[in-house]
Design a protein around this motif. Structure first.
Motif, mmCIF file in Angstrom:
data_model
loop_
_atom_site.group_PDB
_atom_site.id
_atom_site.type_symbol
_atom_site.label_atom_id
_atom_site.label_comp_id
_atom_site.label_asym_id
_atom_site.label_seq_id
_atom_site.Cartn_x
_atom_site.Cartn_y
_atom_site.Cartn_z
ATOM 1 N N LYS A 89 -4.395 12.895 4.796
ATOM 2 C CA LYS A 89 -4.301 12.920 3.208
ATOM 3 C C LYS A 89 -5.615 11.981 2.833
ATOM 4 O O LYS A 89 -5.699 11.155 2.407
ATOM 5 C CB LYS A 89 -3.507 12.976 2.642
ATOM 6 C CG LYS A 89 -3.140 13.296 0.987
ATOM 7 C CD LYS A 89 -1.419 13.458 0.435
ATOM 8 C CE LYS A 89 -1.265 14.224 -0.848
ATOM 9 N NZ LYS A 89 -2.176 15.262 -1.092
ATOM 10 N N PRO A 90 -6.600 13.352 1.969
ATOM 11 C CA PRO A 90 -7.592 12.021 0.707
ATOM 12 C C PRO A 90 -6.904 12.702 -0.479
ATOM 13 O O PRO A 90 -5.935 12.648 -1.106
ATOM 14 C CB PRO A 90 -8.445 12.915 0.916
ATOM 15 C CG PRO A 90 -7.699 14.809 0.882
ATOM 16 C CD PRO A 90 -6.567 14.631 1.713
ATOM 17 N N LEU A 91 -7.517 10.460 -0.408
ATOM 18 C CA LEU A 91 -6.800 10.596 -2.276
ATOM 19 C C LEU A 91 -7.672 9.326 -2.646
ATOM 20 O O LEU A 91 -9.007 9.236 -2.451
ATOM 21 C CB LEU A 91 -6.070 9.156 -2.254
ATOM 22 C CG LEU A 91 -4.249 9.298 -1.400
ATOM 23 C CD1 LEU A 91 -3.401 8.245 -1.232
ATOM 24 C CD2 LEU A 91 -3.197 10.483 -2.353
ATOM 25 N N THR A 92 -7.475 9.422 -4.242
ATOM 26 C CA THR A 92 -8.888 8.681 -4.734
ATOM 27 C C THR A 92 -7.237 8.278 -6.267
ATOM 28 O O THR A 92 -6.990 8.064 -6.316
ATOM 29 C CB THR A 92 -9.228 9.634 -5.734
ATOM 30 O OG1 THR A 92 -9.474 11.030 -5.339
ATOM 31 C CG2 THR A 92 -10.203 9.088 -6.800
ATOM 32 N N GLN A 123 1.957 6.341 -2.806
ATOM 33 C CA GLN A 123 0.991 8.206 -3.737
ATOM 34 C C GLN A 123 1.270 8.974 -3.092
ATOM 35 O O GLN A 123 1.463 10.200 -2.866
ATOM 36 C CB GLN A 123 -0.852 7.758 -4.017
ATOM 37 C CG GLN A 123 -0.925 7.578 -5.242
ATOM 38 C CD GLN A 123 -1.932 7.603 -6.090
ATOM 39 O OE1 GLN A 123 -2.707 9.015 -5.363
ATOM 40 N NE2 GLN A 123 -2.996 6.599 -6.325
ATOM 41 N N VAL A 124 1.204 8.148 -1.511
ATOM 42 C CA VAL A 124 1.693 9.186 0.280
ATOM 43 C C VAL A 124 2.999 9.361 0.400
ATOM 44 O O VAL A 124 3.665 10.732 0.812
ATOM 45 C CB VAL A 124 0.101 8.808 1.471
ATOM 46 C CG1 VAL A 124 1.560 7.998 1.773
ATOM 47 C CG2 VAL A 124 0.597 9.437 1.572
ATOM 48 N N GLU A 125 3.811 8.707 0.063
ATOM 49 C CA GLU A 125 5.337 8.770 0.193
ATOM 50 C C GLU A 125 5.655 9.799 0.014
ATOM 51 O O GLU A 125 6.703 10.929 0.699
ATOM 52 C CB GLU A 125 6.047 7.557 -0.115
ATOM 53 C CG GLU A 125 6.106 6.319 0.549
ATOM 54 C CD GLU A 125 6.663 5.131 -0.507
ATOM 55 O OE1 GLU A 125 7.682 5.487 -1.178
ATOM 56 O OE2 GLU A 125 7.231 4.509 0.495
ATOM 57 N N LYS A 126 5.629 10.729 -1.496
ATOM 58 C CA LYS A 126 6.175 12.049 -1.802
ATOM 59 C C LYS A 126 5.297 13.336 -1.052
ATOM 60 O O LYS A 126 6.819 14.463 -1.267
ATOM 61 C CB LYS A 126 6.149 12.455 -2.874
ATOM 62 C CG LYS A 126 4.485 12.179 -3.670
ATOM 63 C CD LYS A 126 4.920 12.339 -4.730
ATOM 64 C CE LYS A 126 2.969 11.725 -5.328
ATOM 65 N NZ LYS A 126 2.854 10.440 -5.944
#
Length: 192
Positions: free
Chosen positions: A50-53, A70-73
């Motif tokens: 997953k790309p995140l900003t 941010q990624v947990e959900k």
């Protein structure tokens, strides 16, 4: 070639097959692999990428907790039963802010997450093979390194790599030193 009756989900059987294959290779090549460590790669379908900003100016010490939060959900498995890692990178979703070209929208991060049971599966394969698992990576990263070993490309060039196995096809799009896009699909390939 993998025997047709080998169940790749059976870590013990897969490990024994791998161990015998490596012994045969060592014997034929007249070299020893006894002290070598092994890097194994998790296929795309067993990992979450997953790309995140993150916000501009995010400090290095804060990144791990921000990424995890941010990624947990978005994980299809419990965060407590997973291994989460990340790398700072650019990605196609990262755009410039309205402030101008020298102010970026944030810090680009590519997150990789794998269920703990997948990690344990690879540990069991290595143990049954009699080899030392030094690192467990993701196949998209391995594909990117293979492209880099085979093709000289410049920083702005976009390259597509397609990885086909007997049960899965993976598409990776590389832009510069980043994995810009990655998807996989289970594909039934007829024999021959």
């Amino acid at each position: 070639p993998t025997p047709s009756d080998l169940d790749l989900d059976d870590a013990e059987a897969t490990g024994k097959f791998l161990g015998l294959t490596l012994k045969d290779f060592s014997r034929n090549a007249r070299t020893s692999l006894n002290r070598c460590g092994v890097l194994m790669s998790v296929p795309r379908q067993k990992a979450v990428l997953k790309p995140l900003t993150l916000p501009p100016g995010t400090h290095q010490d804060e990144m791990a907790s921000m990424v995890r939060f941010q990624v947990e959900k978005d994980l299809p498995f419990s965060p407590e039963e997973s291994v989460i890692d990340y790398t700072v990178t650019s990605h196609l979703d990262l755009t410039e802010s309205a402030g101008g070209p020298d102010q970026t929208a944030g810090v680009g991060v590519l997150v990789g997450a794998v269920a703990t049971e997948v990690v344990e599966h690879y540990r069991k394969i290595a143990e049954a093979a009699g080899i030392k698992l030094r690192r467990l990576g993701l196949r998209p990263y391995a594909n990117m390194k293979c492209v880099d070993a085979c093709v000289r490309r410049n920083e702005n060039e976009t390259v597509m790599a397609v990885h086909i196995t007997s049960d899965e096809t993976e598409i990776n799009i590389l832009k510069g030193n980043s994995l810009a896009f990655c998807r996989s699909a289970v594909v039934d390939v007829p024999p021959g």
